[in-house]
Design an enzyme around this catalytic site. Structure first.
Site, PDB file in Angstrom:
ATOM      1  N   CYS A  11       0.853  -1.059   0.117  1.00 25.35           N
ATOM      2  CA  CYS A  11       0.040  -0.154   0.046  1.00 25.35           C
ATOM      3  C   CYS A  11       0.994   1.203   0.144  1.00 25.35           C
ATOM      4  O   CYS A  11       2.125   1.074   0.299  1.00 25.35           O
ATOM      5  CB  CYS A  11      -1.137   0.096   1.226  1.00 25.35           C
ATOM      6  N   CYS A  85      -1.933   1.317  -4.687  1.00 22.44           N
ATOM      7  CA  CYS A  85      -0.907   1.788  -5.274  1.00 22.44           C
ATOM      8  C   CYS A  85      -0.460   0.889  -6.507  1.00 22.44           C
ATOM      9  O   CYS A  85       0.524   0.731  -7.122  1.00 22.44           O
ATOM     10  CB  CYS A  85       0.369   1.648  -4.287  1.00 22.44           C
ATOM     11  N   CYS A  89       3.903  -0.902  -8.770  1.00 19.01           N
ATOM     12  CA  CYS A  89       4.605  -2.570  -8.432  1.00 19.01           C
ATOM     13  C   CYS A  89       5.122  -2.984  -9.643  1.00 19.01           C
ATOM     14  O   CYS A  89       4.329  -3.184 -10.847  1.00 19.01           O
ATOM     15  CB  CYS A  89       3.500  -3.214  -7.638  1.00 19.01           C
TER      16      CYS A  89
END
Length: 141
Positions: A11, A85, A89
């Site tokens: 997160c 988010c 990633c």
């Protein structure tokens, strides 16, 4: 052949959602699953309301520290779960990527954080059941 699954929860601040999810998975899975958590912009400390909410269900996350998401942590994980988010990633071949839409507990009171905690707990239980289905990691979700 059984392959030990590894899960990375991500997160933004790595101070609430991802820490609660990692706490639940560690608690429920023991050493059957490797658990990591990180954030794209880590806070200085764990959200105190998240610590309190987790303590209420017998899980201590007091000593955990937010950490920055690294490509190495992502690459070493067979499952990457994002919580607000998504596109920061890195993706690596063979990984499973899931995005859990969860409210951010930052700045919220304990009642709101409890609801988020309970939602995370249900999701982690379902994830663990899938990861350990029939005693093997299937890689499908």
């Amino acid at each position: 052949m059984m392959t030990k699954p590894s899960v990375l929860f991500v997160c933004v601040h790595n101070a609430g959602r991802s820490q609660m999810a990692a706490g639940f998975l560690r608690h429920l899975a023991g050493d059957a699953v490797e658990v990591r958590s990180a954030g794209s912009a880590p806070a200085d400390q764990i959200n105190p309301a998240a610590v309190t909410a987790m303590a209420e269900v017998g899980i201590d996350i007091t000593d955990l520290k937010p950490k920055i998401l690294t490509a190495e942590d992502s690459e070493a994980s067979s499952v990457v779960i994002t919580m607000g988010c998504g596109d920061v990633c890195p993706y690596f071949p063979g990984q499973i990527h899931l995005d859990w839409e969860l409210d951010d507990p930052a700045g919220q009171g304990i009642e709101a954080v409890r609801k988020i905690r309970d939602d995370i707990q249900a999701r982690v239980k379902a994830l663990l059941a899938e990861l350990l289905a029939e005693g093997r990691f299937t890689g499908s979700m």
